[in-house]
Design a protein around this motif. Structure first.
Motif, PDB file in Angstrom:
ATOM      1  N   HIS A  75      -1.853   8.572  -5.738  1.00 38.92           N
ATOM      2  CA  HIS A  75      -1.591   7.255  -6.346  1.00 38.92           C
ATOM      3  C   HIS A  75      -0.280   7.424  -6.962  1.00 38.92           C
ATOM      4  O   HIS A  75      -0.215   8.183  -7.938  1.00 38.92           O
ATOM      5  CB  HIS A  75      -2.762   7.123  -7.319  1.00 38.92           C
TER       6      HIS A  75
ATOM      7  N   TRP B 262       0.858  -1.331  -0.133  1.00 42.71           N
ATOM      8  CA  TRP B 262       0.005  -0.014  -0.125  1.00 42.71           C
ATOM      9  C   TRP B 262       1.037   1.506  -0.072  1.00 42.71           C
ATOM     10  O   TRP B 262       0.507   2.098  -0.737  1.00 42.71           O
ATOM     11  CB  TRP B 262      -0.862  -0.004   1.247  1.00 42.71           C
ATOM     12  N   ARG B 263       2.020   1.388   0.732  1.00 43.37           N
ATOM     13  CA  ARG B 263       2.753   2.491   1.085  1.00 43.37           C
ATOM     14  C   ARG B 263       3.533   2.735  -0.404  1.00 43.37           C
ATOM     15  O   ARG B 263       3.992   3.697  -1.050  1.00 43.37           O
ATOM     16  CB  ARG B 263       3.745   2.330   2.009  1.00 43.37           C
TER      17      ARG B 263
ATOM     18  N   PHE C   5      -0.994  -0.335  -8.404  1.00 48.26           N
ATOM     19  CA  PHE C   5      -1.853  -0.892  -7.353  1.00 48.26           C
ATOM     20  C   PHE C   5      -3.076  -1.731  -7.966  1.00 48.26           C
ATOM     21  O   PHE C   5      -3.722  -1.331  -8.809  1.00 48.26           O
ATOM     22  CB  PHE C   5      -2.637   0.427  -6.627  1.00 48.26           C
TER      23      PHE C   5
ATOM     24  N   GLN D   6     -13.313  -0.522  -1.633  1.00 50.41           N
ATOM     25  CA  GLN D   6     -12.521  -0.878  -2.434  1.00 50.41           C
ATOM     26  C   GLN D   6     -12.872  -0.286  -4.029  1.00 50.41           C
ATOM     27  O   GLN D   6     -12.300  -0.034  -4.890  1.00 50.41           O
ATOM     28  CB  GLN D   6     -11.964  -2.309  -2.568  1.00 50.41           C
TER      29      GLN D   6
END
Length: 235
Positions: free
Chosen positions: A181, A151-152, A185, A220
């Motif tokens: 962003h 995620w990071r 991802f 999500q």
């Protein structure tokens, strides 16, 4: 494990006792390991004083006791008491306030700039994670850290924790997540878009006071829409 020490004494010189505690706080600044302290008087006997001092662990309490300032203050405190103080040492097995504090620290740690913190002070070694993003559960601290790094790597983000409620061995947090962003991802390359997401996370705590299990619920679908991943489907 969080450790608490109860100190009881009798004194008619409470004002002097308070000044002595203030001196100790000033003299041990940057060195003391106590995280919280409360001093109270018995409503039925004003000379009966109880101090509650909290430490991250018993070992931290012992380091605090070994400070030369602590030894000197203790001897001066004894001189103010009508009788020898008594001590009760307690390992904390349940603390809902501490659970709330740990949950907030967890979200802060996830968004920390630079390297991801080790998280071993917050998460149990066998932590079990459930996230709808993943087809399988995440088991173990190393795997949890790998998931958080994913995620990071994809976003620069920060959490706003709106509410935390704790009861028994569980705590629940409601949060808002704001991010930029910046990396891949779920197959979507970096877009530079500003995105936001809301969600709730349920935590189960182990007996050692660390987080043992985490259930994530978040929007999500809304996130993927903001990233443009659904544009082709909507045309």
């Amino acid at each position: 494990m969080t450790f608490v020490q109860l100190i009881e004494c009798r004194t008619s010189r409470l004002d002097e006792m308070n000044r002595l505690i203030d001196d100790w706080v000033e003299q041990t600044k940057g060195k003391r390991t106590a995280t919280h302290a409360v001093v109270g008087t018995d409503r039925s006997d004003a000379s009966h004083i109880v101090e509650v001092v909290e430490f991250p662990s018993y070992e931290d309490a012992m380091r605090n006791s070994n400070l030369p300032e602590t030894d000197r203050i203790f001897r001066e405190m004894v001189a103010l008491c009508d009788e020898m103080p008594t001590f009760v040492d307690l390992d904390v097995v349940r603390d809902e306030y501490l659970m709330v504090h740990t949950v907030r620290r967890f979200f802060e740690a996830l968004a920390t700039a630079g390297e991801l913190p080790p998280l071993n002070d917050l998460l149990d070694e066998d932590v079990h994670g459930h996230d709808p993003v993943n087809p399988q559960d995440t088991i173990g601290l190393d795997n949890a850290r790998a998931e958080f790094r994913m995620w990071r790597g994809a976003f620069d983000f920060a959490f706003t924790v709106e509410d935390v409620i704790a009861q028994g061995e569980r705590a629940c947090a409601r949060w808002t997540w704001n991010a930029t962003h910046k990396g891949d991802f779920l197959g979507v390359g970096p877009t530079g878009r500003q995105v936001t997401m809301t969600g709730m996370t349920l935590f189960r705590f182990a007996d050692n006071g660390k987080i043992a299990e985490i259930w994530w619920q978040h929007d999500q679908l809304g996130l993927m829409q903001q990233l443009g991943a659904l544009d082709a489907l909507e045309q």
